[in-house]
Design a protein around this motif. Structure first.
Motif, PDB file in Angstrom:
ATOM      1  N   ALA A 278      40.993  49.169  47.741  1.00  0.00           N
ATOM      2  CA  ALA A 278      42.036  49.151  46.708  1.00  0.00           C
ATOM      3  C   ALA A 278      42.568  47.748  46.453  1.00  0.00           C
ATOM      4  N   ASP A 279      42.133  46.771  47.240  1.00  0.00           N
ATOM      5  CA  ASP A 279      42.644  45.407  47.110  1.00  0.00           C
ATOM      6  C   ASP A 279      42.088  44.741  45.852  1.00  0.00           C
ATOM      7  N   PRO A 280      42.928  44.116  45.033  1.00  0.00           N
ATOM      8  CA  PRO A 280      42.461  43.486  43.785  1.00  0.00           C
ATOM      9  C   PRO A 280      41.406  42.402  43.998  1.00  0.00           C
ATOM     10  N   SER A 281      41.534  41.616  45.076  1.00  0.00           N
ATOM     11  CA  SER A 281      40.555  40.553  45.311  1.00  0.00           C
ATOM     12  C   SER A 281      39.183  41.129  45.640  1.00  0.00           C
ATOM     13  N   LYS A 283      38.094  44.090  44.594  1.00  0.00           N
ATOM     14  CA  LYS A 283      37.574  44.657  43.349  1.00  0.00           C
ATOM     15  C   LYS A 283      36.929  43.581  42.487  1.00  0.00           C
ATOM     16  N   ALA A 284      37.546  42.412  42.433  1.00  0.00           N
ATOM     17  CA  ALA A 284      36.986  41.315  41.647  1.00  0.00           C
ATOM     18  C   ALA A 284      35.665  40.841  42.235  1.00  0.00           C
ATOM     19  N   ARG A 285      35.594  40.760  43.564  1.00  0.00           N
ATOM     20  CA  ARG A 285      34.350  40.334  44.221  1.00  0.00           C
ATOM     21  C   ARG A 285      33.243  41.346  43.973  1.00  0.00           C
ATOM     22  N   TYR A 286      33.570  42.603  44.029  1.00  0.00           N
ATOM     23  CA  TYR A 286      32.580  43.647  43.786  1.00  0.00           C
ATOM     24  C   TYR A 286      32.036  43.564  42.358  1.00  0.00           C
ATOM     25  N   ARG A 287      32.909  43.288  41.394  1.00  0.00           N
ATOM     26  CA  ARG A 287      32.448  43.180  40.008  1.00  0.00           C
ATOM     27  C   ARG A 287      31.405  42.072  39.873  1.00  0.00           C
ATOM     28  N   GLU A 292      30.809  48.797  42.727  1.00  0.00           N
ATOM     29  CA  GLU A 292      32.106  49.418  42.457  1.00  0.00           C
ATOM     30  C   GLU A 292      32.677  50.004  43.738  1.00  0.00           C
TER      31      GLU A 292
END
Length: 324
Positions: A278-281, A283-287, A292
């Motif tokens: 759930a961490d925003p950082s 999520k950005a790395r996964y993108r 996902e």
């Protein structure tokens, strides 16, 4: 009297053992946790593991150390943790194929993935896309199938290797659409993508590596093989939407523990991973990776593996596919 004393002593021993076990579980983790990645350093699974481990460390209050044990499509890492104590300190990050596909591909495995290990948490999914070069003579999936059927020479498709998810998905798709195509296996998805870009194969089902090429116009994505559209390419339809039901499989990665690990520890691992996802950082790395984060329970990831096993097993047996 002696019999009564013996029974009381036995009951006391059992109570002390239970209390000791409960105390150990409550204190977990009391030392660093090790995650063994079943794939080479620098790859998608490795980056995924290190991204999750860093955030898990913050939640658990202990270092979560990542090491690599690549080989046999995740089997070496799975076999290693299957021989470690069932205490939650040794985990492996592997694709669910270690329990859904590998038992059909490998004649001998050093452990039983259905009995010796169990998933604790999903670390993410990769969706596969049907991709070709932009000059392929088809504008949509229906045109693609029509061209494949009309071609005097069977189309060729690349994959990450015999028995890989891209291989099995392509086989299921060509059977569902009723056309012929020749499989060209590679040692990984990256070299397959390079040959697709060079025009040496006609198409492939790519697990996310093609997305930068799609966005740059070097490749074209026709459809996603998933139960839902990808947030990374939201305008790309699913094959199910286009009239190919049952073709909705993702590549899932999970943290596995040795079977017998106390449920309280499994729950803590699951909670720490889901918090990391759930961490925003992250999520950005996964993108950036084409992945996902999808938080879920251990039971959910087990159900996914069982569904994969039921779908892919018959295809592997029918085609007599064996690991290279």
């Amino acid at each position: 009297m002696k019999s009564l004393l013996a029974r009381l002593a036995k009951a006391g021993t059992i109570f002390l053992a239970m209390a000791s076990t409960a105390s150990a579980q409550q204190a977990w983790p009391a030392k660093p946790v090790k995650v063994y990645v079943g794939y080479p350093a620098g790859g998608l699974a490795d980056v995924m593991a290190r991204s999750v481990a860093q955030l898990m460390s913050e939640t658990l209050g202990q270092p979560v150390v990542v090491d690599n044990k690549p080989g046999a499509n995740g089997n070496l890492a799975g076999e290693f943790i299957a021989k470690q104590p069932a205490d939650g300190y040794s985990l492996c990050l592997c694709s669910t194929v270690i329990e859904s596909v590998n038992p059909f591909l490998y004649e001998k495995m050093g452990f039983d993935p259905l009995a010796d290990v169990r998933p604790a948490a999903a670390t993410g999914r990769i969706q596969a896309f049907l991709v070709t070069k932009p000059d392929f003579p088809a504008s949509k999936v229906a045109d693609f199938v029509a061209h494949a059927k009309a071609s005097s020479v069977p189309l060729t498709y690349g994959s990450a290797g015999a028995g890989s998810s891209p291989h099995l998905l392509a086989e299921m798709f060509k059977r569902s659409a009723n056309f012929k195509a020749t499989h060209i296996p590679y040692k990984g998805a990256a070299p397959a993508i390079q040959d697709l870009l060079a025009g040496h194969v006609n198409f492939m089902f790519d697990p996310g590596l093609s997305l930068p090429h799609v966005k740059a116009g070097r490749l074209k994505a026709y459809a996603v093989v998933s139960g839902s559209r990808s947030a990374l390419l939201p305008d790309t339809p699913t094959l199910t939407e286009l009239g190919f039901p049952g073709l909705d499989y993702d590549t899932w990665f999970a943290l596995y523990v040795r079977s017998g690990t106390p449920q309280a520890i499994v729950n803590r691992i699951n909670e720490a991973v889901n918090r990391a996802l759930a961490d925003p950082s992250l999520k950005a790395r996964y993108r950036e990776l084409g992945a996902e984060p999808v938080p879920m329970s251990a039971a959910d990831i087990k159900a996914i593996a069982q569904r994969e096993r039921a779908a892919f097993g018959p295809v592997i047996r029918e085609l007599a596919i064996k690991a290279d």
